[in-house]
Write an enzyme that holds these catalytic residues in place. Structure first.
Site, mmCIF file in Angstrom:
data_model
loop_
_atom_site.group_PDB
_atom_site.id
_atom_site.type_symbol
_atom_site.label_atom_id
_atom_site.label_comp_id
_atom_site.label_asym_id
_atom_site.label_seq_id
_atom_site.Cartn_x
_atom_site.Cartn_y
_atom_site.Cartn_z
ATOM 1 N N SER A 163 0.844 -1.202 0.000
ATOM 2 C CA SER A 163 0.000 0.000 0.000
ATOM 3 C C SER A 163 0.874 1.246 0.000
ATOM 4 O O SER A 163 1.993 1.229 0.536
ATOM 5 C CB SER A 163 -0.871 0.022 1.256
ATOM 6 O OG SER A 163 -1.554 1.256 1.353
ATOM 7 N N TYR A 176 -1.199 -0.001 10.215
ATOM 8 C CA TYR A 176 -1.335 -0.688 8.917
ATOM 9 C C TYR A 176 -0.165 -0.308 8.005
ATOM 10 O O TYR A 176 0.460 -1.171 7.372
ATOM 11 C CB TYR A 176 -2.673 -0.261 8.313
ATOM 12 C CG TYR A 176 -2.938 -0.640 6.881
ATOM 13 C CD1 TYR A 176 -3.346 -1.930 6.534
ATOM 14 C CD2 TYR A 176 -2.838 0.316 5.855
ATOM 15 C CE1 TYR A 176 -3.625 -2.260 5.207
ATOM 16 C CE2 TYR A 176 -3.122 -0.011 4.538
ATOM 17 C CZ TYR A 176 -3.516 -1.288 4.221
ATOM 18 O OH TYR A 176 -3.798 -1.613 2.912
HETATM 19 N N1 LIG Z 1 -8.846 -0.847 -1.016
HETATM 20 C C1 LIG Z 1 -7.830 -0.012 -0.927
HETATM 21 O O1 LIG Z 1 -7.997 1.205 -1.011
HETATM 22 C C2 LIG Z 1 -6.434 -0.541 -0.758
HETATM 23 C C3 LIG Z 1 -5.381 0.377 -0.805
HETATM 24 C C4 LIG Z 1 -4.081 -0.071 -0.645
HETATM 25 C C5 LIG Z 1 -3.851 -1.423 -0.460
HETATM 26 N N2 LIG Z 1 -4.882 -2.304 -0.399
HETATM 27 C C6 LIG Z 1 -4.551 -3.712 -0.179
HETATM 28 O O2 LIG Z 1 -5.152 -4.481 -1.191
HETATM 29 C C7 LIG Z 1 -5.341 -5.810 -0.717
HETATM 30 C C8 LIG Z 1 -6.733 -6.262 -1.074
HETATM 31 O O3 LIG Z 1 -7.678 -5.498 -0.324
HETATM 32 P P1 LIG Z 1 -9.090 -5.018 -0.902
HETATM 33 O O4 LIG Z 1 -9.043 -3.570 -1.020
HETATM 34 O O5 LIG Z 1 -9.449 -5.835 -2.091
HETATM 35 O O6 LIG Z 1 -10.033 -5.283 0.335
HETATM 36 P P2 LIG Z 1 -10.980 -6.463 0.758
HETATM 37 O O7 LIG Z 1 -11.988 -6.734 -0.301
HETATM 38 O O8 LIG Z 1 -11.450 -6.105 2.134
HETATM 39 O O9 LIG Z 1 -9.998 -7.714 0.838
HETATM 40 C C9 LIG Z 1 -9.234 -8.056 1.940
HETATM 41 C C10 LIG Z 1 -9.079 -9.550 1.879
HETATM 42 O O10 LIG Z 1 -8.162 -9.977 2.872
HETATM 43 C C11 LIG Z 1 -8.672 -11.180 3.386
HETATM 44 N N3 LIG Z 1 -8.179 -11.500 4.713
HETATM 45 C C12 LIG Z 1 -8.140 -10.711 5.800
HETATM 46 N N4 LIG Z 1 -7.683 -11.416 6.847
HETATM 47 C C13 LIG Z 1 -7.412 -12.667 6.385
HETATM 48 C C14 LIG Z 1 -6.918 -13.852 6.966
HETATM 49 N N5 LIG Z 1 -6.589 -13.921 8.273
HETATM 50 N N6 LIG Z 1 -6.784 -14.954 6.185
HETATM 51 C C15 LIG Z 1 -7.105 -14.913 4.886
HETATM 52 N N7 LIG Z 1 -7.602 -13.836 4.273
HETATM 53 C C16 LIG Z 1 -7.743 -12.728 5.022
HETATM 54 C C17 LIG Z 1 -10.168 -10.978 3.425
HETATM 55 O O11 LIG Z 1 -10.786 -12.232 3.530
HETATM 56 P P3 LIG Z 1 -12.250 -12.421 4.169
HETATM 57 O O12 LIG Z 1 -13.201 -12.115 3.044
HETATM 58 O O13 LIG Z 1 -12.265 -13.846 4.581
HETATM 59 O O14 LIG Z 1 -12.352 -11.466 5.328
HETATM 60 C C18 LIG Z 1 -10.398 -10.291 2.101
HETATM 61 O O15 LIG Z 1 -10.581 -11.217 1.081
HETATM 62 C C19 LIG Z 1 -5.049 -5.775 0.783
HETATM 63 O O16 LIG Z 1 -3.756 -6.300 1.018
HETATM 64 C C20 LIG Z 1 -5.073 -4.304 1.105
HETATM 65 O O17 LIG Z 1 -4.263 -4.005 2.229
HETATM 66 C C21 LIG Z 1 -6.166 -1.901 -0.551
#
Ligand SMILES: NC(=O)c1ccc[n+]([C@@H]2O[C@H](COP(=O)([O-])OP(=O)(O)OC[C@H]3O[C@@H](n4cnc5c(N)ncnc54)[C@H](OP(=O)(O)O)[C@@H]3O)[C@@H](O)[C@H]2O)c1
Length: 270
Positions: A163, A176
């Site tokens: 991120s 984070y």
């Molecule tokens: N959205 C943003 O603005 C943004 C910005 C920068 C970086 N990111 C990064 O992008 C990546 C994807 O996030 P997203 O935005 O697509 O959000 P998201 O839809 O909330 O996805 C997060 C995922 O992480 C999984 N997760 C959390 N804890 C876990 C565990 N203990 N074991 C296995 N899976 C787990 C969740 O699974 P469950 O469905 O089972 O909870 C979910 O599928 C993340 O690494 C996040 O930090 C996102």
């Protein structure tokens, strides 16, 4: 795996006979994340089978059938909890088996992560530790297993979704952000180690993306759709990139934020 035709080019052996193209799979960890599911579609469009790993088995099954129908590629699911020591140790071996052997597992995309509530994490050591465990420690454990696989295979790719929050510690998300910064340094070292083999080690640094993670959060700007992020991740792997800011303007935004002198920075609420 399905019985579909893989889009990898066929190769000719020394007798001139054309071999069947090798099927290759990509393992996606945290596959039910919005960014991950679009990344899965982007790799399937490029002719890869998928191994979709995560905690929500029903959601993964739906995604797998969507991939099979839309792209006519194979898709398997794997139960994976990033915080389970046994998942951390066995997920990669299970993925190799599902792929049909070490030769067939071409890459891994680590997408799981948790933003958490920074206002609470600032005072709650349990929560702060939990966020570091999910975003950093679990990632390091799984990628350590993965790195040996790719080192002995001698080719392939490792992607971790970090991120922009890891680029400078800010009051709004520094727990984070610290975990994502640690992940970026780990990936940097891995890249250094695996460079002689030509293995792509890509750190993805998204800005704000329209996903479950950011839903309802105030103060977001320049929010990108996860579909575009997924496509750019697959393209960056093809181009053997090392770091991908997505959308690209975040590289400039974060450069400015990093360069802000502390006395000015401390007056902001970033
Ligand atoms: N959205 C943003 O603005 C943004 C910005 C920068 C970086 N990111 C990064 O992008 C990546 C994807 O996030 P997203 O935005 O697509 O959000 P998201 O839809 O909330 O996805 C997060 C995922 O992480 C999984 N997760 C959390 N804890 C876990 C565990 N203990 N074991 C296995 N899976 C787990 C969740 O699974 P469950 O469905 O089972 O909870 C979910 O599928 C993340 O690494 C996040 O930090 C996102």
């Amino acid at each position: 795996m399905g019985t579909t035709i893989h889009s990898s080019p066929a190769s000719a052996d020394r007798t001139g006979a054309v071999n069947a193209p090798a099927r290759e799979s990509v393992l996606i960890l945290g596959a039910s994340s919005s960014i991950a599911r679009w990344t899965a579609h982007a790799f399937a469009r490029r002719g890869y089978d998928l191994i979709l790993a995560g905690r929500d088995d029903d959601d993964l099954a739906r995604l797998a059938s969507d991939v099979r129908v839309r792209h006519n590629m194979g898709a398997e699911t794997l139960h994976f909890d990033a915080l389970s020591v046994s998942s951390q140790a066995t997920a990669f071996g299970d993925a190799v088996r599902l792929a049909g052997g070490a030769e067939h597992l071409a890459g891994v995309v680590l997408a799981f992560g948790l933003l958490g509530d920074q206002r609470r994490a600032a005072h709650d050591s349990e929560l702060a530790g939990y966020l570091v465990d999910v975003n950093f420690t679990a990632a390091v454990r799984v990628l350590t297993v993965a790195s040996d696989h790719f080192e002995s295979r001698g080719r392939g790719f490792i992607v971790a979704v970090g991120s922009v929050a890891g680029d400078r510690g800010r009051q709004s998300n520094y727990v984070y952000g610290a975990a994502k910064a640690g992940l970026a340094v780990f990936m940097q070292g891995l890249r250094h180690r695996l460079a002689p083999m030509g293995i792509t080690v890509l750190t993805v640094k998204p800005g704000f993306v329209d996903t479950q993670m950011t839903f309802g959060h105030p103060g977001l700007f320049l929010v990108a759709p996860p579909s575009a992020v997924g496509e750019q991740i697959a393209r960056a792997v093809e181009e053997q990139r090392s770091v991908l800011y997505v959308p690209a303007f975040w590289r400039i935004v974060m450069l400015i934020i990093r360069l802000l002198p502390q006395r000015i920075f401390h007056r902001t609420r970033l």
